[in-house]
Design a protein around this motif. Structure first.
Motif, PDB file in Angstrom:
ATOM      1  N   ALA A 198     -10.179   7.844   8.121  1.00  0.00           N
ATOM      2  CA  ALA A 198     -11.215   8.267   7.180  1.00  0.00           C
ATOM      3  C   ALA A 198     -10.744   9.468   6.364  1.00  0.00           C
ATOM      4  O   ALA A 198     -11.395  10.509   6.313  1.00  0.00           O
ATOM      5  CB  ALA A 198     -12.505   8.582   7.920  1.00  0.00           C
ATOM      6  N   PHE A 199      -9.583   9.339   5.729  1.00  0.00           N
ATOM      7  CA  PHE A 199      -9.028  10.434   4.942  1.00  0.00           C
ATOM      8  C   PHE A 199      -8.162   9.842   3.824  1.00  0.00           C
ATOM      9  O   PHE A 199      -7.810   8.672   3.841  1.00  0.00           O
ATOM     10  CB  PHE A 199      -8.172  11.358   5.818  1.00  0.00           C
ATOM     11  CG  PHE A 199      -6.935  10.701   6.368  1.00  0.00           C
ATOM     12  CD1 PHE A 199      -5.726  10.761   5.672  1.00  0.00           C
ATOM     13  CD2 PHE A 199      -6.974  10.003   7.572  1.00  0.00           C
ATOM     14  CE1 PHE A 199      -4.584  10.143   6.168  1.00  0.00           C
ATOM     15  CE2 PHE A 199      -5.842   9.387   8.077  1.00  0.00           C
ATOM     16  CZ  PHE A 199      -4.648   9.457   7.375  1.00  0.00           C
ATOM     17  N   SER A 200      -7.828  10.679   2.883  1.00  0.00           N
ATOM     18  CA  SER A 200      -6.964  10.245   1.787  1.00  0.00           C
ATOM     19  C   SER A 200      -5.764  11.183   1.691  1.00  0.00           C
ATOM     20  O   SER A 200      -5.814  12.330   2.136  1.00  0.00           O
ATOM     21  CB  SER A 200      -7.727  10.245   0.462  1.00  0.00           C
ATOM     22  OG  SER A 200      -6.896   9.798  -0.593  1.00  0.00           O
ATOM     23  N   ASN A 201      -4.699  10.667   1.126  1.00  0.00           N
ATOM     24  CA  ASN A 201      -3.526  11.479   0.822  1.00  0.00           C
ATOM     25  C   ASN A 201      -2.769  10.817  -0.324  1.00  0.00           C
ATOM     26  O   ASN A 201      -3.210   9.790  -0.864  1.00  0.00           O
ATOM     27  CB  ASN A 201      -2.633  11.679   2.055  1.00  0.00           C
ATOM     28  CG  ASN A 201      -2.212  10.349   2.679  1.00  0.00           C
ATOM     29  OD1 ASN A 201      -2.120   9.323   2.001  1.00  0.00           O
ATOM     30  ND2 ASN A 201      -1.973  10.362   3.989  1.00  0.00           N
ATOM     31  N   ARG A 202      -1.643  11.380  -0.701  1.00  0.00           N
ATOM     32  CA  ARG A 202      -0.888  10.857  -1.840  1.00  0.00           C
ATOM     33  C   ARG A 202      -0.373   9.448  -1.563  1.00  0.00           C
ATOM     34  O   ARG A 202      -0.330   8.601  -2.459  1.00  0.00           O
ATOM     35  CB  ARG A 202       0.275  11.784  -2.169  1.00  0.00           C
ATOM     36  CG  ARG A 202      -0.169  13.139  -2.718  1.00  0.00           C
ATOM     37  CD  ARG A 202       1.022  14.044  -2.990  1.00  0.00           C
ATOM     38  NE  ARG A 202       1.892  13.488  -4.015  1.00  0.00           N
ATOM     39  CZ  ARG A 202       3.039  14.047  -4.399  1.00  0.00           C
ATOM     40  NH1 ARG A 202       3.439  15.175  -3.828  1.00  0.00           N
ATOM     41  NH2 ARG A 202       3.778  13.479  -5.326  1.00  0.00           N
ATOM     42  N   PHE A 203       0.019   9.197  -0.319  1.00  0.00           N
ATOM     43  CA  PHE A 203       0.500   7.867   0.032  1.00  0.00           C
ATOM     44  C   PHE A 203      -0.588   6.824  -0.153  1.00  0.00           C
ATOM     45  O   PHE A 203      -0.343   5.746  -0.702  1.00  0.00           O
ATOM     46  CB  PHE A 203       0.996   7.844   1.481  1.00  0.00           C
ATOM     47  CG  PHE A 203       1.396   6.468   1.960  1.00  0.00           C
ATOM     48  CD1 PHE A 203       2.638   5.942   1.629  1.00  0.00           C
ATOM     49  CD2 PHE A 203       0.520   5.693   2.716  1.00  0.00           C
ATOM     50  CE1 PHE A 203       3.004   4.662   2.044  1.00  0.00           C
ATOM     51  CE2 PHE A 203       0.881   4.421   3.141  1.00  0.00           C
ATOM     52  CZ  PHE A 203       2.121   3.903   2.806  1.00  0.00           C
ATOM     53  N   LEU A 204      -1.805   7.116   0.293  1.00  0.00           N
ATOM     54  CA  LEU A 204      -2.911   6.164   0.149  1.00  0.00           C
ATOM     55  C   LEU A 204      -3.235   5.929  -1.323  1.00  0.00           C
ATOM     56  O   LEU A 204      -3.470   4.791  -1.738  1.00  0.00           O
ATOM     57  CB  LEU A 204      -4.147   6.667   0.883  1.00  0.00           C
ATOM     58  CG  LEU A 204      -5.377   5.756   0.762  1.00  0.00           C
ATOM     59  CD1 LEU A 204      -5.103   4.392   1.390  1.00  0.00           C
ATOM     60  CD2 LEU A 204      -6.608   6.391   1.410  1.00  0.00           C
ATOM     61  N   THR A 205      -3.246   7.003  -2.102  1.00  0.00           N
ATOM     62  CA  THR A 205      -3.523   6.862  -3.539  1.00  0.00           C
ATOM     63  C   THR A 205      -2.522   5.927  -4.204  1.00  0.00           C
ATOM     64  O   THR A 205      -2.888   5.046  -4.983  1.00  0.00           O
ATOM     65  CB  THR A 205      -3.498   8.240  -4.225  1.00  0.00           C
ATOM     66  OG1 THR A 205      -4.463   9.097  -3.607  1.00  0.00           O
ATOM     67  CG2 THR A 205      -3.804   8.109  -5.711  1.00  0.00           C
ATOM     68  N   TYR A 206      -1.250   6.125  -3.878  1.00  0.00           N
ATOM     69  CA  TYR A 206      -0.190   5.291  -4.458  1.00  0.00           C
ATOM     70  C   TYR A 206      -0.269   3.861  -3.947  1.00  0.00           C
ATOM     71  O   TYR A 206      -0.268   2.899  -4.728  1.00  0.00           O
ATOM     72  CB  TYR A 206       1.169   5.888  -4.128  1.00  0.00           C
ATOM     73  CG  TYR A 206       2.344   5.091  -4.637  1.00  0.00           C
ATOM     74  CD1 TYR A 206       2.854   5.299  -5.920  1.00  0.00           C
ATOM     75  CD2 TYR A 206       2.948   4.120  -3.846  1.00  0.00           C
ATOM     76  CE1 TYR A 206       3.930   4.566  -6.395  1.00  0.00           C
ATOM     77  CE2 TYR A 206       4.022   3.379  -4.305  1.00  0.00           C
ATOM     78  CZ  TYR A 206       4.511   3.607  -5.574  1.00  0.00           C
ATOM     79  OH  TYR A 206       5.575   2.868  -6.036  1.00  0.00           O
ATOM     80  N   SER A 207      -0.324   3.688  -2.636  1.00  0.00           N
ATOM     81  CA  SER A 207      -0.277   2.348  -2.042  1.00  0.00           C
ATOM     82  C   SER A 207      -1.549   1.559  -2.295  1.00  0.00           C
ATOM     83  O   SER A 207      -1.508   0.329  -2.371  1.00  0.00           O
ATOM     84  CB  SER A 207      -0.001   2.448  -0.539  1.00  0.00           C
ATOM     85  OG  SER A 207      -0.961   3.244   0.107  1.00  0.00           O
TER      86      SER A 207
END
Length: 366
Positions: A288-297
């Motif tokens: 239940a979190f976001s990061n740069r990897f999630l944004t990109y993928s």
């Protein structure tokens, strides 16, 4: 509608990304397992790779439809019906058409020449692409109107249109209770008596029910708390039913229409339902979190999905007659296909507006 439902649920983004990788690995396994596919390795695996295919095949496409149903409620909350449908036609319809006319012909060509159904070059094959409808692997028709692996986009587009009146009429589920853990899989089991069209291991009716579940039940604010209180039971059920399903399948399928056949289907349904619940529960707890990897993928997942099978089929065609051990071929197929897909996405697709639209993304890349 509950305003909380408009809040971004990052766990769903993570599930979609992970499921996309799961589909990629599943289609890589199709090159080696005994099931019919567009191109097959010269040596077939009936052990580890087959077990992986059976395990993933139980829940991989249902979870896409579940997430799609959940995302639909968020979309309709923020958009008018017209805007929602317009967006669906653009984000699903354009990649589907692109797949039908650009990505599918090479795959059908490879299938035909490896199955000795055609001899000649790809340019010689192209005029025959419109000869009959492609209905199944190994058939006679060539025109892949569903885009082969892109059937999901076509079905989701149809579901989005057909389900809209239902979504407008039926009230939202206020509370997801323990009763639903029994009722909902039972309805899925009953759907087995309706045979329309089997795709990805399940019938279209099964997928439609899962899609509806995503909208009405999985989107309920009480769904995740209910999962949390029943998590341990669901894990045990998921593991037991999966083992029974896989072992039963490998020993031998029951006779169609027999009592054993209905029991086998029931085990498969429970395994699917249980894994959906377990995956949603784990994602809610740990993702239940976001990061740069999630944004990109997360943005890359749609182009990756559209592009992955043509690349796998092409690489598989190049190596299918080589005398390498299965393990070496599997590693090579996975690493080379993944690398090519991501290189094409990162350096080409995401930077060119027309390609972004063709692969299901919004334009205006900066």
């Amino acid at each position: 509608m509950d305003v909380n439902k408009t809040v971004r649920q990052y766990d769903l983004d993570w599930i979609r990304v992970i499921a996309t990788i799961g589909v990629f690995l599943y289609h890589c396994s199709m090159f080696f397992n005994p099931f019919p596919w567009h191109v097959k390795n010269n040596t077939i695996d009936t052990s580890g790779i087959l077990v992986f295919s059976l395990f993933v095949g139980v829940w991989i496409m249902p979870i896409f439809f579940a997430i799609s149903g959940m995302n639909t409620i968020h979309s309709l909350t923020k958009r008018s019906t017209f805007t929602f449908l317009k967006e669906r036609f653009i984000r699903l319809g354009i990649p589907l058409v692109f797949g039908v006319f650009i990505l599918s012909p090479p795959q059908v060509f490879i299938e035909r020449i490896t199955n000795h159904q055609f001899s000649g070059t790809f340019l010689q094959f192209l005029p025959t692409y419109f000869d009959g409808l492609y209905l199944d692997i190994g058939g006679n028709g060539n025109f892949a109107f569903s885009g082969l692996h892109l059937w999901y986009l076509l079905v989701l587009l149809v579901f989005s249109i057909v389900a809209l009146p239902i979504f407008k009429l039926l009230p939202q589920v206020k509370k997801f209770s323990g009763f639903h853990f029994l009722l909902l899989p039972f309805i899925l089991f009953l759907s087995g008596v309706i045979n329309t069209l089997g795709l990805g291991g399940w019938d279209l009716v099964f997928y439609f029910i899962i899609f509806i579940y995503g909208y009405y039940f999985f989107s309920s604010a009480t769904f995740k708390p209910a999962l949390k209180s029943n998590y341990k039971k669901l894990v045990v059920i998921a593991i037991i039913t999966s083992v029974i399903y896989i072992v039963w399948f490998m020993i031998g399928l029951p006779v169609a229409g027999s009592i054993q056949d209905y029991l086998f289907y029931g085990v498969k349904v429970i395994a699917c339902w249980s894994w959906l619940c377990v995956i949603f529960s784990l994602a809610a707890k740990y993702l239940a979190f976001s990061n740069r990897f999630l944004t990109y993928s997360s943005e890359a997942s749609m182009p990756f999905y559209v592009l992955h099978q043509p690349i796998i089929v092409f690489i598989g065609f190049l190596i299918h007659d080589l005398s390498w051990p299965i393990l070496y071929k599997m590693i090579f197929l996975i690493l080379s296909s993944f690398s090519i897909i991501m290189l094409i996405y990162h350096f080409v697709i995401r930077k060119i507006n027309i390609l972004r639209i063709l692969f299901g993304l919004k334009g205006n890349y900066r």
